[in-house]
Scaffold this motif. Structure first.
Motif, PDB file in Angstrom:
ATOM      1  N   ARG A   1      39.682 -17.224 -27.262  1.00 35.49           N
ATOM      2  CA  ARG A   1      39.737 -16.556 -25.968  1.00 35.49           C
ATOM      3  C   ARG A   1      39.427 -17.533 -24.843  1.00 35.49           C
ATOM      4  O   ARG A   1      40.059 -17.533 -23.791  1.00 35.49           O
TER       5      ARG A   1
ATOM      6  N   GLY B   1      36.953 -16.427 -32.586  1.00 33.81           N
ATOM      7  CA  GLY B   1      37.639 -15.606 -31.592  1.00 33.81           C
ATOM      8  C   GLY B   1      37.226 -15.968 -30.169  1.00 33.81           C
ATOM      9  O   GLY B   1      38.064 -16.021 -29.260  1.00 33.81           O
ATOM     10  N   ALA B   2      35.941 -16.237 -29.977  1.00 35.11           N
ATOM     11  CA  ALA B   2      35.456 -16.624 -28.643  1.00 35.11           C
ATOM     12  C   ALA B   2      36.060 -17.962 -28.212  1.00 35.11           C
ATOM     13  O   ALA B   2      36.414 -18.139 -27.040  1.00 35.11           O
TER      14      ALA B   2
ATOM     15  N   ALA C   1      41.121 -11.079 -31.054  1.00 34.35           N
ATOM     16  CA  ALA C   1      40.380 -11.254 -32.300  1.00 34.35           C
ATOM     17  C   ALA C   1      41.369 -11.641 -33.386  1.00 34.35           C
ATOM     18  O   ALA C   1      42.457 -11.072 -33.469  1.00 34.35           O
TER      19      ALA C   1
ATOM     20  N   VAL D   1      35.940  -8.208 -36.938  1.00 29.21           N
ATOM     21  CA  VAL D   1      35.004  -8.497 -35.851  1.00 29.21           C
ATOM     22  C   VAL D   1      34.718  -7.250 -35.019  1.00 29.21           C
ATOM     23  O   VAL D   1      33.766  -7.214 -34.252  1.00 29.21           O
ATOM     24  N   ASP D   2      35.546  -6.231 -35.174  1.00 28.36           N
ATOM     25  CA  ASP D   2      35.336  -4.949 -34.502  1.00 28.36           C
ATOM     26  C   ASP D   2      34.505  -4.070 -35.431  1.00 28.36           C
ATOM     27  O   ASP D   2      34.969  -3.639 -36.481  1.00 28.36           O
ATOM     28  N   ASP D   3      33.258  -3.824 -35.055  1.00 28.79           N
ATOM     29  CA  ASP D   3      32.343  -3.046 -35.902  1.00 28.79           C
ATOM     30  C   ASP D   3      32.837  -1.628 -36.169  1.00 28.79           C
ATOM     31  O   ASP D   3      32.432  -1.004 -37.142  1.00 28.79           O
TER      32      ASP D   3
ATOM     33  N   HIS E   1      31.356 -15.690 -38.865  1.00 23.76           N
ATOM     34  CA  HIS E   1      31.933 -16.826 -38.141  1.00 23.76           C
ATOM     35  C   HIS E   1      33.177 -16.463 -37.335  1.00 23.76           C
ATOM     36  O   HIS E   1      33.560 -17.205 -36.436  1.00 23.76           O
ATOM     37  N   TRP E   2      33.806 -15.350 -37.653  1.00 28.13           N
ATOM     38  CA  TRP E   2      35.034 -14.982 -36.945  1.00 28.13           C
ATOM     39  C   TRP E   2      34.796 -14.724 -35.467  1.00 28.13           C
ATOM     40  O   TRP E   2      35.661 -14.996 -34.631  1.00 28.13           O
ATOM     41  N   GLY E   3      33.652 -14.222 -35.108  1.00 30.06           N
ATOM     42  CA  GLY E   3      33.342 -13.995 -33.696  1.00 30.06           C
ATOM     43  C   GLY E   3      33.344 -15.296 -32.906  1.00 30.06           C
ATOM     44  O   GLY E   3      33.843 -15.360 -31.777  1.00 30.06           O
ATOM     45  N   VAL E   4      32.787 -16.353 -33.495  1.00 28.89           N
ATOM     46  CA  VAL E   4      32.757 -17.668 -32.846  1.00 28.89           C
ATOM     47  C   VAL E   4      34.177 -18.209 -32.680  1.00 28.89           C
ATOM     48  O   VAL E   4      34.538 -18.737 -31.624  1.00 28.89           O
TER      49      VAL E   4
ATOM     50  N   LYS F   1      32.720 -13.509 -42.438  1.00 33.11           N
ATOM     51  CA  LYS F   1      32.727 -12.549 -41.334  1.00 33.11           C
ATOM     52  C   LYS F   1      31.865 -12.965 -40.140  1.00 33.11           C
ATOM     53  O   LYS F   1      32.321 -12.878 -38.999  1.00 33.11           O
TER      54      LYS F   1
END
Length: 142
Positions: free
Chosen positions: A120, A116-117, A88, A93-95, A111-114, A109
């Motif tokens: 990865r 990070g994915a 990450a 991104v960590d709830d 968008h960071w998951g996308v 916030k």
């Protein structure tokens, strides 16, 4: 973005272990000698990599370390996550972590998951076989 030294050393250690994947076992001391890393560092990494299911360790005569699965089935993402945890770019991104004062109102916030994915995914596209082959070619001057 920069990997920690331990993540970098884990990649180096796993690349060296992969060059022994013909069935022979290797010791942490041998990996340290081959990589130029201190033995205590390699032992610490071996412990983490074994706990993550990337290396298998056996004791006794004929014991040592070997890859837990084929090198082609181990990725750069697997190795980094074994040492660093989930990939990450930001802690938000960590709830479970709320370290940012902007957390409740941040428009970025979601968008960071996308991102990070995607990161990865890129790391998961690099198999250990490629890393070991690159390292071996560099060592032999190819």
């Amino acid at each position: 973005m920069r990997l920690s030294s331990m993540a970098d050393y884990a990649v180096v250690t796993m690349s060296a272990a992969a060059r022994h994947c013909g069935g022979s076992r290797v010791s942490a001391a041998q990996l340290a000698e081959e990589t130029g890393l201190p033995v205590p560092t390699v032992q610490k990494l071996v412990s983490r990599l074994t706990a993550a299911g990337l290396l298998r360790s056996s004791r006794g005569v004929g014991g040592g370390l070997k890859l837990a699965r084929p090198a082609a089935a181990i990725t750069l993402a697997d190795i980094i996550e074994a040492v660093e945890g989930p990939i990450a770019l930001t802690p938000c991104v960590d709830d479970a972590r709320h370290e940012c004062s902007l957390d409740a109102s941040c428009a970025v916030k979601p968008h960071w998951g996308v991102v990070g994915a995607a990161l990865r995914g890129a790391l998961a596209d690099v198999p250990l076989t490629r890393l070991a082959a690159t390292a071996q070619a560099t060592e032999t001057g190819r």
